[in-house]
Design an enzyme around this catalytic site. Structure first.
Site, mmCIF file in Angstrom:
data_model
loop_
_atom_site.group_PDB
_atom_site.id
_atom_site.type_symbol
_atom_site.label_atom_id
_atom_site.label_comp_id
_atom_site.label_asym_id
_atom_site.label_seq_id
_atom_site.Cartn_x
_atom_site.Cartn_y
_atom_site.Cartn_z
ATOM 1 N N SER A 1 0.826 -1.220 0.000
ATOM 2 C CA SER A 1 0.000 0.000 0.000
ATOM 3 C C SER A 1 0.852 1.258 0.000
ATOM 4 O O SER A 1 1.982 1.268 0.482
ATOM 5 C CB SER A 1 -0.895 0.027 1.243
ATOM 6 O OG SER A 1 -1.674 -1.131 1.307
ATOM 7 N N GLN B 1 -32.009 -15.381 29.872
ATOM 8 C CA GLN B 1 -31.960 -15.671 28.435
ATOM 9 C C GLN B 1 -31.351 -14.516 27.644
ATOM 10 O O GLN B 1 -30.701 -14.740 26.618
ATOM 11 C CB GLN B 1 -33.365 -15.954 27.901
ATOM 12 C CG GLN B 1 -33.793 -17.389 28.130
ATOM 13 C CD GLN B 1 -35.022 -17.767 27.324
ATOM 14 O OE1 GLN B 1 -35.782 -16.893 26.888
ATOM 15 N NE2 GLN B 1 -35.249 -19.046 27.141
ATOM 16 N N GLN C 1 -20.998 -5.882 25.820
ATOM 17 C CA GLN C 1 -22.362 -5.681 26.332
ATOM 18 C C GLN C 1 -22.652 -6.642 27.499
ATOM 19 O O GLN C 1 -23.305 -6.261 28.475
ATOM 20 C CB GLN C 1 -23.362 -5.916 25.189
ATOM 21 C CG GLN C 1 -24.769 -5.455 25.478
ATOM 22 C CD GLN C 1 -24.894 -3.937 25.515
ATOM 23 O OE1 GLN C 1 -24.009 -3.223 25.017
ATOM 24 N NE2 GLN C 1 -25.936 -3.439 26.139
ATOM 25 N N LEU D 1 -20.641 -7.689 29.681
ATOM 26 C CA LEU D 1 -19.976 -7.176 30.893
ATOM 27 C C LEU D 1 -20.500 -5.808 31.311
ATOM 28 O O LEU D 1 -20.107 -5.293 32.366
ATOM 29 C CB LEU D 1 -18.459 -7.100 30.684
ATOM 30 C CG LEU D 1 -17.689 -8.367 31.087
ATOM 31 C CD1 LEU D 1 -17.956 -9.501 30.105
ATOM 32 C CD2 LEU D 1 -16.193 -8.101 31.174
ATOM 33 N N GLY D 2 -21.350 -5.205 30.475
ATOM 34 C CA GLY D 2 -21.923 -3.905 30.835
ATOM 35 C C GLY D 2 -20.835 -2.863 31.028
ATOM 36 O O GLY D 2 -19.856 -2.819 30.282
ATOM 37 N N GLU E 1 -5.325 -6.146 4.836
ATOM 38 C CA GLU E 1 -5.218 -7.201 3.805
ATOM 39 C C GLU E 1 -6.437 -7.163 2.876
ATOM 40 O O GLU E 1 -6.924 -8.197 2.409
ATOM 41 C CB GLU E 1 -4.966 -8.569 4.425
ATOM 42 C CG GLU E 1 -3.615 -8.569 5.140
ATOM 43 C CD GLU E 1 -2.883 -9.882 5.154
ATOM 44 O OE1 GLU E 1 -3.217 -10.776 4.356
ATOM 45 O OE2 GLU E 1 -1.950 -10.007 5.967
ATOM 46 N N THR F 1 -9.990 -4.370 2.421
ATOM 47 C CA THR F 1 -11.222 -4.122 3.191
ATOM 48 C C THR F 1 -12.242 -5.225 2.881
ATOM 49 O O THR F 1 -12.148 -5.896 1.842
ATOM 50 C CB THR F 1 -11.845 -2.772 2.798
ATOM 51 O OG1 THR F 1 -12.238 -2.855 1.413
ATOM 52 C CG2 THR F 1 -10.888 -1.613 2.999
#
Ligand code: CAA
Length: 388
Positions: free
Chosen positions: A130, A283, A341, A343-344, A368, A370
């Site tokens: 690149s 759940q 999420q 683990l908040g 490598e 996108t």
């Protein structure tokens, strides 16, 4: 090492590789991951641990002094290192990326000179494709290589080079015939200490902070003619063939990051109590964990199927490499976000590695190629009849 592969049960030698790598990473890589991230410094201690176990460049064939581990075994090594520390997993991954062009196309002399130091852990190998104005459109590169007697003279700038300044060796793609488009590009080996090579400041990145990324400058760099890899004008196709193989290793890296995040979140959910019971009993949390496990399973099967094709260089490797990289990295981004999420508020802090994993996962959708480029590659292969 056998190259045999069944998608349903891996031979025992691969579970041995996983167990051995996990042991090394638990003891010698995971303990340094937070520091490498927080100080944005190369994880030298992890590199030492990987070298001591011969896991820093496992793909180098035994004839060049390497461990001679096949593409599937190498993917498992990278997956396990990434589970502990994504930055450290770029050591085996980029060593493969940088040296793959030699393994595919170089003269025996070049292989004998440059592969043993990588196998020994004396040198690392980076890949310079690149440029500031040539990212997804890699063939529009401007770096020039001009023949002058028994030498090539290189001028130009490469950008986003992983392990720049840390690696001793660089595969550099440069234009040798500006009129010939992709067929006017050739590949060379350049050494860090060649006169005229210098490096930019490390980029300040969102993730993989322990793996230096910088520009590499070539200012009238004179190298012997024998450092040409393969034939003049075959460099672009060599760059693409290399990526066919190494997109599998990025898939493995993404998979490892996702697995690491799931392992931590599942353990946390079993212990963290709210409303009088562990949150794993709800759940709402179970579904997040189940979705993560399901996506990891699918990503792993696709990644290993691609690795088997990488070993055999099957006609559909281009498709499978792109598909595995794209699917596993998208999955890793979703999974790490969901595991934060679980683990908040704790997931959002540096008290747990989840926020680091979420930041590290993002790059796997970008480098490598996108994931938009991967979809272009997949569609082309599908329409050419090369996908299955
Ligand atoms: N294998 C062999 N040859 C290939 C090939 C492959 N997989 N893909 C292309 N080629 C050949 C083509 O056959 C063609 O040659 P012919 O004309 O003889 O057939 C030639 O290369 C040009 O191919 P295209 O016309 O397809 O080229 P294009 O300009 O349209 O580019 C692209 C296609 C897929 C978008 C490509 O530019 C690409 O992959 N871009 C993304 C680049 C990339 O992945 N960069 C990542 C840099 S590495 C990195 O991230 C570093 C790091 O440190 C981690």
């Amino acid at each position: 090492m056998s190259t045999g592969f069944t998608p349903y049960k891996l031979p025992e030698e691969y579970s041995d590789i996983r167990t051995a790598t996990r042991d090394v990473c638990d003891a010698g890589v995971a303990p340094h991951a937070a520091e490498a991230d927080q100080t944005a410094s190369f994880p030298a201690k992890s590199y030492e641990a990987l070298k001591a176990a011969d896991l820093h460049a496992p793909h180098i064939p035994a004839e060049y002094g390497g461990a001679g581990i096949d593409a599937l075994g190498t993917a498992i090594v990278i997956e396990e290192v990434a589970r502990a520390c994504a930055s450290s997993s770029l050591i085996p991954a980029v060593n493969k990326l940088g040296s793959m062009p030699l393994l595919l196309d170089a003269s025996e002399e070049l292989k004998q000179r440059y592969l043993p130091p990588v196998a020994d852990g004396e040198a690392m190998f980076s890949y310079c494709l690149s440029e500031p104005e040539a990212g997804s459109d890699a063939a529009s590169m401007k770096t020039r290589a001009v023949r002058d007697g028994d030498e090539w003279v290189l001028d130009g700038v490469k950008r986003w080079i992983t392990n720049a300044g840390v690696s001793e060796f660089y595969t550099v793609f440069a234009v040798t015939d500006p009129e010939a488009g992709p067929k006017g590009i050739s590949a060379f080996v350049v050494e860090k200490d060649d006169a005229g090579v210098s490096f930019g400041k490390p980029e300040k990145k969102l993730g993989i902070k322990g793996s230096p990324t910088a520009e590499v400058y070539f200012d009238s760099v004179r190298i012997p003619a024998g450092r040409l890899i393969g034939e003049v004008g075959r460099g672009f196709s060599l760059a693409m063939r290399t990526l066919d193989h190494t997109r599998v290793t990025i898939a493995a890296q993404a998979l490892g990051i996702a697995q690491g995040a799931l392992d931590i979140a599942a353990a946390y959910a079993g212990e963290r109590e709210q409303f009088g019971k562990p949150i794993a009993k709800f759940q709402a949390v179970q579904f997040l964990l189940a979705d993560a496990a399901m996506k990891i399973t699918a990503a792993r099967e696709l990644t290993y199927a691609a690795a088997a094709r990488s070993e055999r260089v099957d006609a559909d490797l281009t498709y499978f490499g792109a598909a595995a990289k794209c699917f596993a990295s998208d999955a890793a981004m979703e999974i790490t976000t969901d595991m934060v999420q679980v683990l908040g508020g704790y997931g959002y802090t540096q008290d747990f590695p989840l926020e680091r994993m979420m930041r590290d996962a993002k790059i796997t959708q970008i480098y490598e190629g996108t994931n938009q480029v991967q979809r272009v590659v997949m569609a082309r292969e599908l329409l050419r009849g090369n996908a299955f």
